[in-house]
Design a protein around this motif. Sequence first.
Motif, short mmCIF file in Angstrom:
data_model
loop_
_atom_site.label_atom_id
_atom_site.label_comp_id
_atom_site.label_asym_id
_atom_site.label_seq_id
_atom_site.Cartn_x
_atom_site.Cartn_y
_atom_site.Cartn_z
N LEU A 1 65.86 6.66 7.99
CA LEU A 1 65.61 4.86 8.15
C LEU A 1 66.23 3.95 7.25
O LEU A 1 66.13 2.52 7.32
N ASN A 2 66.82 4.28 6.14
CA ASN A 2 67.21 3.51 5.12
C ASN A 2 68.27 2.60 5.39
O ASN A 2 68.27 1.44 5.17
N PRO A 3 69.29 2.88 6.27
CA PRO A 3 70.31 1.76 6.80
C PRO A 3 69.62 0.79 7.43
O PRO A 3 70.09 -0.31 7.38
N ILE A 4 68.58 1.27 8.31
CA ILE A 4 67.73 0.21 9.16
C ILE A 4 67.07 -0.98 8.32
O ILE A 4 67.13 -2.10 8.38
N ARG A 5 66.44 -0.19 7.42
CA ARG A 5 65.54 -1.11 6.51
C ARG A 5 66.28 -1.87 5.73
O ARG A 5 66.03 -3.13 5.30
N ALA A 6 67.49 -1.56 5.12
CA ALA A 6 68.66 -2.36 4.43
C ALA A 6 69.30 -3.08 5.36
O ALA A 6 70.10 -3.86 4.94
N ALA A 7 69.05 -3.40 6.64
CA ALA A 7 69.82 -4.34 7.39
C ALA A 7 71.21 -3.86 7.47
O ALA A 7 71.98 -5.05 8.01
N MET A 8 71.60 -2.83 7.41
CA MET A 8 72.87 -2.21 7.78
C MET A 8 73.22 -1.89 9.16
O MET A 8 74.19 -1.47 9.50
N ALA A 9 72.13 -1.53 9.77
CA ALA A 9 72.21 -1.10 11.24
C ALA A 9 70.85 -1.52 11.96
O ALA A 9 69.66 -1.81 11.21
N GLN A 10 70.99 -1.54 13.22
CA GLN A 10 69.62 -2.16 13.94
C GLN A 10 69.02 -0.88 14.69
O GLN A 10 67.79 -0.89 15.11
N THR A 11 69.70 -0.11 14.81
CA THR A 11 69.40 1.28 15.82
C THR A 11 69.92 2.46 15.06
O THR A 11 70.78 2.52 14.27
N LEU A 12 69.22 3.61 15.40
CA LEU A 12 69.58 4.96 15.04
C LEU A 12 71.08 5.30 15.36
O LEU A 12 71.59 5.82 14.60
N GLU A 13 71.37 4.87 16.57
CA GLU A 13 72.58 5.13 17.06
C GLU A 13 73.65 4.54 16.19
O GLU A 13 75.02 5.12 15.91
N GLU A 14 73.42 3.40 15.49
CA GLU A 14 74.50 2.63 14.66
C GLU A 14 74.13 3.19 13.20
O GLU A 14 74.84 2.52 12.59
N SER A 15 73.44 3.75 12.89
CA SER A 15 72.99 4.31 11.39
C SER A 15 74.16 5.22 11.14
O SER A 15 74.00 6.52 11.03
N ASP A 16 75.41 4.66 11.06
CA ASP A 16 76.49 5.73 10.46
C ASP A 16 76.35 6.53 9.14
O ASP A 16 75.33 5.60 8.36
N HIS A 17 76.57 7.47 8.77
CA HIS A 17 76.46 8.15 7.73
C HIS A 17 75.05 8.40 7.37
O HIS A 17 74.59 8.47 6.29
N THR A 18 74.16 9.06 8.27
CA THR A 18 72.94 9.53 7.88
C THR A 18 72.86 10.77 9.10
O THR A 18 73.64 11.18 10.05
N SER A 19 71.96 11.62 8.49
CA SER A 19 71.72 12.93 9.44
C SER A 19 71.21 12.42 10.70
O SER A 19 71.55 13.29 11.65
N ALA A 20 70.42 11.54 10.90
CA ALA A 20 69.71 11.12 12.22
C ALA A 20 70.91 10.83 13.10
O ALA A 20 71.08 11.20 14.43
N HIS A 21 72.04 10.06 12.65
CA HIS A 21 73.04 9.93 13.52
C HIS A 21 73.79 11.16 13.93
O HIS A 21 74.41 11.21 15.11
N ARG A 22 73.90 12.07 12.96
CA ARG A 22 74.58 13.25 13.27
C ARG A 22 73.71 13.92 14.31
O ARG A 22 74.27 14.64 15.15
N ARG A 23 72.66 13.92 14.28
CA ARG A 23 71.86 15.01 15.25
C ARG A 23 71.61 14.18 16.45
O ARG A 23 71.83 14.99 17.54
N ILE A 24 71.86 12.81 16.76
CA ILE A 24 71.79 12.23 17.82
C ILE A 24 73.21 12.52 18.38
O ILE A 24 73.36 12.66 19.88
N GLU A 25 74.26 12.57 17.79
CA GLU A 25 75.58 12.73 18.48
C GLU A 25 75.63 14.24 18.95
O GLU A 25 76.05 14.34 19.99
N SER A 26 74.91 14.92 18.36
CA SER A 26 74.99 16.71 18.68
C SER A 26 74.13 16.79 20.01
O SER A 26 74.42 17.36 20.86
N LEU A 27 72.83 16.07 19.99
CA LEU A 27 72.12 15.93 21.16
C LEU A 27 72.93 15.34 22.31
O LEU A 27 72.59 15.75 23.74
N ARG A 28 73.56 14.34 22.12
CA ARG A 28 74.39 13.92 23.34
C ARG A 28 75.47 14.79 23.93
O ARG A 28 76.02 14.56 24.91
N SER A 29 75.98 15.70 23.12
CA SER A 29 76.96 16.54 23.35
C SER A 29 76.62 18.19 23.39
O SER A 29 77.03 18.91 22.40
N PRO A 30 75.25 18.64 24.09
CA PRO A 30 74.81 19.88 23.82
C PRO A 30 75.83 21.08 24.17
O PRO A 30 75.47 22.14 23.85
#
Length: 347
Positions: free
Chosen positions: A188-217
């Motif tokens: 959640l660091n990018p969101i807390r730092a106001a660099m992104a508003q949602t997990l989907e927009e949180s580039d350069h994070t493991s959460a973003h990587r996992r979301i992209e993989s869940l979208r393409s199972p």
Amino acid sequence: MARAKRSDVISPDESCIVHVISRVVRRCFLLGDDPATGKNYDHRKEWIEEYLEHHAKYFGIDLLCFSVLSNHFHLLLKTQPEIVATWTSREVAQRWLMLCPKRKKRGGSPAEPKETEINSIVNDAVKLAQIRSRLSDISWWMRLMCQKIAVRANAEDELPGRFFQGRFRSVRILDEAGLLACAAYVDLNPIRAAMAQTLEESDHTSAHRRIESLRSPDKPPEQRGDRFLSPLTIDELRDALGPRPSTSGYRCSDNGFLNMSASDYLQLLDWTARQPVAGKPGATPTDTPAILDRLGLEPDVWCELVRDFGTLFSLVAGRPAAIDQARTYGRQARFHTRPRTRELLSE
């Protein structure tokens, strides 16, 4: 007061989970938009992800979570010395030479080691034992990665000198509550730092990587963006006990680290990101994630743990009982628990 030796808190010969943070010098924004120079260095975040993927492939260390911001980055790592112990002498030498190559290809990537290079390690028992230990040593992971980034950035800027602060910060995780809070804090660091508003927009994070993989199972393993990350879920009914070397070759092991599904974890992150901060109106929703009940954490306690993880925990992280039982490796000294941490997690 002198800083504790890292060797008193972390041992490369014992499996442990560690949160590490490394910052660039002088609080500059040398990994993003730098107001001092007016330049944008976002491409360096991609460098860091490239090195993370490379290190995860060859080190005996699992990468659980990561986030890269404009002037620092966070990693959550788990050492796997038990798996390193199963590697043959030849495999140890090959892995090390891919991390510290004698030769490089034209593009700068490591060249496959020659037999003479491999044998120079295999036939030296002292060097072999030293390198085997380094492959599960977080200090060596950070040393090599930060060195590569610094050399590349300094060459780009045509400037000498330090790029990262001299010593990275590390916090050893002691229990499930500390692990989950730390993972959420990192993602959640990018969101807390106001660099992104949602997990989907949180580039350069493991959460973003996992979301992209869940979208393409249906993507094959070699094309998944999270292939170098540790699996998130521990399946207590199906997973074998003990070390599970990776079958894909993109990471050290196939062990999960949280007793929840990836979708449940991302829902928890999303819920946490939506909670109001101090001084702003708002109420906790009624649909509090069940994982908090299982861990015995009140919603407001959970939100403070994630928000202030960096200040609540110093050298080790977990419930006060776990911290009180832990000891340093050297003098067997106790770790200090901050009053607010003890107040939040008192049972």
